[in-house]
Design a protein around this motif. Structure first.
Motif, PDB file in Angstrom:
ATOM      1  N   HIS A  14      39.240  80.496   3.787  1.00  0.00           N
ATOM      2  CA  HIS A  14      39.013  80.094   5.174  1.00  0.00           C
ATOM      3  C   HIS A  14      40.189  79.259   5.662  1.00  0.00           C
ATOM      4  N   LEU A  15      40.445  79.339   6.950  1.00  0.00           N
ATOM      5  CA  LEU A  15      41.493  78.517   7.544  1.00  0.00           C
ATOM      6  C   LEU A  15      41.097  77.046   7.491  1.00  0.00           C
ATOM      7  N   LEU A  16      42.066  76.207   7.233  1.00  0.00           N
ATOM      8  CA  LEU A  16      41.854  74.764   7.337  1.00  0.00           C
ATOM      9  C   LEU A  16      42.146  74.352   8.776  1.00  0.00           C
ATOM     10  N   GLN A  17      41.210  73.707   9.403  1.00  0.00           N
ATOM     11  CA  GLN A  17      41.445  73.259  10.768  1.00  0.00           C
ATOM     12  C   GLN A  17      42.460  72.126  10.804  1.00  0.00           C
ATOM     13  N   GLN A  18      42.485  71.340   9.727  1.00  0.00           N
ATOM     14  CA  GLN A  18      43.449  70.249   9.620  1.00  0.00           C
ATOM     15  C   GLN A  18      44.073  70.307   8.227  1.00  0.00           C
ATOM     16  N   PRO A  19      45.297  70.823   8.116  1.00  0.00           N
ATOM     17  CA  PRO A  19      45.932  70.874   6.801  1.00  0.00           C
ATOM     18  C   PRO A  19      46.140  69.482   6.207  1.00  0.00           C
ATOM     19  N   HIS A  20      46.243  69.433   4.900  1.00  0.00           N
ATOM     20  CA  HIS A  20      46.561  68.204   4.180  1.00  0.00           C
ATOM     21  C   HIS A  20      47.968  67.774   4.609  1.00  0.00           C
ATOM     22  N   ALA A  21      48.129  66.530   5.041  1.00  0.00           N
ATOM     23  CA  ALA A  21      49.389  66.079   5.644  1.00  0.00           C
ATOM     24  C   ALA A  21      50.593  66.291   4.720  1.00  0.00           C
ATOM     25  N   GLU A  22      50.474  65.903   3.471  1.00  0.00           N
ATOM     26  CA  GLU A  22      51.609  66.025   2.542  1.00  0.00           C
ATOM     27  C   GLU A  22      51.931  67.493   2.254  1.00  0.00           C
ATOM     28  N   LEU A  23      50.909  68.308   2.038  1.00  0.00           N
ATOM     29  CA  LEU A  23      51.146  69.721   1.740  1.00  0.00           C
ATOM     30  C   LEU A  23      51.659  70.467   2.975  1.00  0.00           C
ATOM     31  N   TYR A  24      51.193  70.083   4.142  1.00  0.00           N
ATOM     32  CA  TYR A  24      51.688  70.678   5.377  1.00  0.00           C
ATOM     33  C   TYR A  24      53.165  70.327   5.583  1.00  0.00           C
ATOM     34  N   ALA A  25      53.536  69.091   5.297  1.00  0.00           N
ATOM     35  CA  ALA A  25      54.926  68.664   5.461  1.00  0.00           C
ATOM     36  C   ALA A  25      55.856  69.470   4.552  1.00  0.00           C
ATOM     37  N   GLN A  26      55.354  69.871   3.383  1.00  0.00           N
ATOM     38  CA  GLN A  26      56.164  70.674   2.461  1.00  0.00           C
ATOM     39  C   GLN A  26      56.335  72.108   2.951  1.00  0.00           C
ATOM     40  N   GLU A  27      55.330  72.657   3.635  1.00  0.00           N
ATOM     41  CA  GLU A  27      55.334  74.059   4.080  1.00  0.00           C
ATOM     42  C   GLU A  27      54.745  74.183   5.487  1.00  0.00           C
ATOM     43  N   PRO A  28      55.450  73.681   6.510  1.00  0.00           N
ATOM     44  CA  PRO A  28      54.871  73.673   7.861  1.00  0.00           C
ATOM     45  C   PRO A  28      54.692  75.053   8.495  1.00  0.00           C
ATOM     46  N   LEU A  29      55.399  76.063   8.029  1.00  0.00           N
ATOM     47  CA  LEU A  29      55.240  77.404   8.587  1.00  0.00           C
ATOM     48  C   LEU A  29      54.149  78.201   7.883  1.00  0.00           C
ATOM     49  N   ASP A  30      53.722  77.731   6.713  1.00  0.00           N
ATOM     50  CA  ASP A  30      52.682  78.431   5.966  1.00  0.00           C
ATOM     51  C   ASP A  30      51.345  78.354   6.694  1.00  0.00           C
ATOM     52  N   ILE A  31      50.460  79.259   6.298  1.00  0.00           N
ATOM     53  CA  ILE A  31      49.087  79.241   6.788  1.00  0.00           C
ATOM     54  C   ILE A  31      48.268  78.518   5.715  1.00  0.00           C
ATOM     55  N   HIS A  32      47.649  77.415   6.088  1.00  0.00           N
ATOM     56  CA  HIS A  32      46.932  76.562   5.140  1.00  0.00           C
ATOM     57  C   HIS A  32      45.449  76.940   5.130  1.00  0.00           C
ATOM     58  N   LEU A  33      44.975  77.298   3.937  1.00  0.00           N
ATOM     59  CA  LEU A  33      43.628  77.814   3.748  1.00  0.00           C
ATOM     60  C   LEU A  33      42.955  77.080   2.601  1.00  0.00           C
ATOM     61  N   TYR A  34      41.679  77.339   2.454  1.00  0.00           N
ATOM     62  CA  TYR A  34      40.977  76.861   1.266  1.00  0.00           C
ATOM     63  C   TYR A  34      40.001  77.936   0.817  1.00  0.00           C
ATOM     64  N   ARG A  35      39.750  77.945  -0.489  1.00  0.00           N
ATOM     65  CA  ARG A  35      38.800  78.886  -1.062  1.00  0.00           C
ATOM     66  C   ARG A  35      37.665  78.077  -1.663  1.00  0.00           C
ATOM     67  N   PRO A  36      36.482  78.063  -0.988  1.00  0.00           N
ATOM     68  CA  PRO A  36      35.339  77.318  -1.548  1.00  0.00           C
ATOM     69  C   PRO A  36      34.939  77.932  -2.890  1.00  0.00           C
ATOM     70  N   LEU A  37      34.503  77.065  -3.815  1.00  0.00           N
ATOM     71  CA  LEU A  37      34.141  77.536  -5.154  1.00  0.00           C
ATOM     72  C   LEU A  37      32.661  77.484  -5.412  1.00  0.00           C
ATOM     73  N   ARG A  38      31.919  76.884  -4.532  1.00  0.00           N
ATOM     74  CA  ARG A  38      30.461  76.825  -4.661  1.00  0.00           C
ATOM     75  C   ARG A  38      29.853  77.635  -3.549  1.00  0.00           C
ATOM     76  N   GLU A  39      28.928  78.492  -3.888  1.00  0.00           N
ATOM     77  CA  GLU A  39      28.286  79.336  -2.863  1.00  0.00           C
ATOM     78  C   GLU A  39      27.149  78.578  -2.216  1.00  0.00           C
TER      79      GLU A  39
END
Length: 178
Positions: A153-178
């Motif tokens: 899923h798309l992250l509505q608010q990327p992690h600040a440090e990880l976003y700063a490293q890759e600002p052009l990337d698409i920041h997502l997360y994969r939930p692990l609990r159903e």
């Protein structure tokens, strides 16, 4: 015959041998929290200048601090690899670890290997009791669509440090609990 196994320090230089060849006709960008597809033309051949060396340093550090590195070999050739960092962090109410690396060689794409490696990374995340994997994905349509098809899923608010490293990337997360 493909052989899967944990990667060691000696295997890290082999990551640069993964064939990243790809014709990229479209990419995504984020605009007001939404994915926007746009036409482009990138003929990706190999690794961008210096990226493989930079990745090797980061993945060596990741391995040294206990990260999880898994590879798939076709004989002596590394054809795919996945890496999950061991640093846990809270973001958007979830305990996460970063999926640092997931690449499949051009010749092995379309075989389900990428999905298998992502599933193994998710299983690793469950074993270490995090709630999600954080993914900073290259903006190519093929890459982003792959992650979306596999439950990310798309992250509505990327992690600040990880976003700063890759600002052009698409920041997502994969939930692990159903």
């Amino acid at each position: 015959m493909l052989v899967e196994r944990a990667l060691t320090e000696d295997d890290i230089p082999l990551l640069a041998t993964i064939d990243r060849t790809e014709l990229i006709p479209a990419c995504y960008r984020m605009d007001c929290g939404e994915l926007v597809l746009y036409a482009t033309h990138h003929d990706m051949r190999g690794w961008p200048e210096g990226e493989a060396e930079q990745d090797a340093v980061a993945l060596h550090a990741c391995l040294q601090r206990g990260g999880w590195l898994w590879g798939v070999f076709d004989g002596p050739v590394l054809v795919a690899a996945v890496v999950v960092d061991n640093r846990s962090f809270h973001h958007q109410g979830l305990l996460m670890r970063q999926l640092k690396f997931l690449h499949v060689s051009h010749s092995a794409r379309g075989t389900g290997l990428g999905g298998r490696l992502l599933a193994l990374a998710c299983e690793h995340g469950r074993q270490v009791e995090v709630q999600a994997l954080y993914i900073s994905a290259t903006e190519s349509r093929n890459t982003v669509d792959f992650y979306l098809r596999h439950g990310c899923h798309l992250l509505q608010q990327p992690h600040a440090e990880l976003y700063a490293q890759e600002p052009l990337d698409i920041h997502l997360y994969r939930p692990l609990r159903e």
